[in-house]
Enzyme design. Structure first.
Site, PDB file in Angstrom:
ATOM      1  N   SER A 193       0.123  -1.103  -0.071  1.00  0.00           N
ATOM      2  CA  SER A 193       0.227   0.136   0.223  1.00  0.00           C
ATOM      3  C   SER A 193       1.155   1.397   0.175  1.00  0.00           C
ATOM      4  CB  SER A 193      -0.922   0.066   1.502  1.00  0.00           C
ATOM      5  OG  SER A 193      -1.927  -1.373   1.147  1.00  0.00           O
ATOM      6  N   ARG A 194       1.908   1.231  -0.607  1.00  0.00           N
ATOM      7  CA  ARG A 194       2.904   2.755  -0.255  1.00  0.00           C
ATOM      8  C   ARG A 194       2.880   2.942   0.935  1.00  0.00           C
ATOM      9  NH1 ARG A 194       2.874   0.136  -4.426  1.00  0.00           N
ATOM     10  NH2 ARG A 194       3.253   1.224  -6.793  1.00  0.00           N
ATOM     11  N   LEU A 195       3.180   1.928   2.009  1.00  0.00           N
ATOM     12  CA  LEU A 195       3.491   2.598   3.054  1.00  0.00           C
ATOM     13  C   LEU A 195       4.995   1.924   2.955  1.00  0.00           C
ATOM     14  CD1 LEU A 195       0.574   2.017   5.299  1.00  0.00           C
ATOM     15  CD2 LEU A 195       1.153   3.968   4.182  1.00  0.00           C
TER      16      LEU A 195
END
Length: 215
Positions: A193-195
């Site tokens: 999730s692009r974290l």
């Protein structure tokens, strides 16, 4: 095309990077990650390939892909023609940024710092282990200069071959190594999730400070 590019994405799920996994100085972690890249990455990816960014006299950035050829506690070393575009940039502004990207591991490393030339002895030592064709090429190519066509370059090579017909090519005076003395090294591990995980090492008063950056 715009919609196609907007839809291009992958989720990163291979690994994470916690403070518990990282030492308090960056070189050991880089060596660990590099060793894993050598074991994991497959051709055409070259684990020691890096993007090098320099800035010209007008403040314009320039990037190109080079190969890392030495690493020790002083910094990261690559070799080039001193008269090339990058050589001229570094003569005026001796700072650079480097990025390594290892897609199979979903990792990248960003390095920023001052640049110095390596010693003549280091240049000679590396030059002598290069393949003969690469050594002759260093003499033949007026790197970054405009030439008429491929035939002109091949003519320069023929002249170099004739010059060193009966002796081994020595290191040209216009060719040698640069060492990036890191002041900042960031380790990026892709996450879902692009974290992403980002651990940044920043040199302050001769001590490495480790900090986590938001993705």
């Amino acid at each position: 095309m715009t919609q196609t590019l907007a839809d291009m994405r992958r989720d990163y799920t291979r690994d994470g990077l916690s403070e518990a996994q990282a030492p308090h100085e960056p070189f050991a972690l880089f060596e660990q990650w590099f060793a894993e890249a050598v074991e994991t990455e497959q051709p055409p990816v070259e684990p020691n390939a890096m993007t090098l960014a320099t800035v010209d006299a007008d403040g314009r950035p320039h990037c190109r892909v080079l190969l890392l050829k030495a690493l020790d506690e002083r910094g990261f070393t690559f070799f080039s023609n001193y008269d090339s575009a990058k050589g001229q940039h570094l003569a005026l502004n001796p700072f650079a940024a480097m990025t390594f990207f290892w897609p199979s591991l979903e990792r990248q490393v960003r390095i920023e710092g001052r640049v110095e030339r390596v010693t003549a002895a280091e240049c000679d030592a590396y030059f002598q282990v290069r393949p003969l064709g690469s050594r002759l090429g260093a003499w033949a190519s007026p790197q970054s200069q405009v030439i008429a066509d491929r035939g002109e370059l091949e003519g320069f090579l023929a002249q170099a071959e004739q010059r060193f017909l009966d002796k081994a090519p020595h290191c040209p005076p216009h060719w040698g190594g640069y060492r990036v003395l890191p002041e900042r090294i960031e380790f990026w591990q892709g996450r879902s999730s692009r974290l992403h995980d980002r651990l940044n090492f920043r040199l302050h008063d001769a001590t490495w400070l480790r900090e986590r950056l938001a993705p």
